[in-house]
Design a protein around this motif. Sequence first.
Motif, short mmCIF file in Angstrom:
data_model
loop_
_atom_site.label_atom_id
_atom_site.label_comp_id
_atom_site.label_asym_id
_atom_site.label_seq_id
_atom_site.Cartn_x
_atom_site.Cartn_y
_atom_site.Cartn_z
N GLU A 86 13.19 31.78 -9.63
CA GLU A 86 13.86 32.18 -10.87
C GLU A 86 14.61 33.50 -10.70
OE1 GLU A 86 13.87 31.34 -14.49
OE2 GLU A 86 13.64 29.35 -13.66
N VAL A 97 12.63 33.90 -18.55
CA VAL A 97 12.98 33.00 -17.45
C VAL A 97 13.93 31.90 -17.94
CG1 VAL A 97 10.80 33.44 -16.24
CG2 VAL A 97 10.97 31.49 -17.80
N GLU A 98 14.61 31.26 -16.98
CA GLU A 98 15.46 30.11 -17.31
C GLU A 98 14.64 28.85 -17.46
OE1 GLU A 98 19.72 29.73 -15.64
OE2 GLU A 98 18.57 30.76 -14.09
N ALA A 125 8.87 28.74 -13.33
CA ALA A 125 8.15 30.02 -13.31
C ALA A 125 6.64 29.80 -13.28
CB ALA A 125 8.55 30.87 -14.51
#
Length: 147
Positions: free
Chosen positions: A137, A16-17, A22
């Motif tokens: 996300e 994930v970023e 998240a």
Amino acid sequence: MPENKLLRMDNVGIVVESLDNAIAFFTEIGLTLQGRATIEGEWAGRVTGLGDQKVEIAMMVTPDGHSRLELSRFVNPAVIADHRTAPVNALGYLRVMFTVQDLDELVARLLKHGAQLVGEIVQYENTYRLCYIRSNEGILIGLAQQL
């Protein structure tokens, strides 16, 4: 019959970023944060093949305690590919499916958190109501409500 028997599936990993975004999204679905950690060093890179690496991880667990998602945010090396916008018929990882109690109520809450419905909520015979949703996300998630 093989001597070495499969014991269990431990987790599914998703890169994930934003770990915080998240975690918030999967908490809204109903998973619980089991723990957070930073994994770094050459030893970790020997497992992944990425060399010296630094990764922040969060382990999320389902209410029954049997399934886990390992959310990872790579600090080093940088992310080099993004498959989040791939259509559902793309090769490779597709989605994680969760069974929920009230599909409409959960979808409404997730949309408020920036999620997007991929298609529409449909009913399969008299068995399930189903939909695909992309998280804030961009992660593809399947949701099912047993009827």
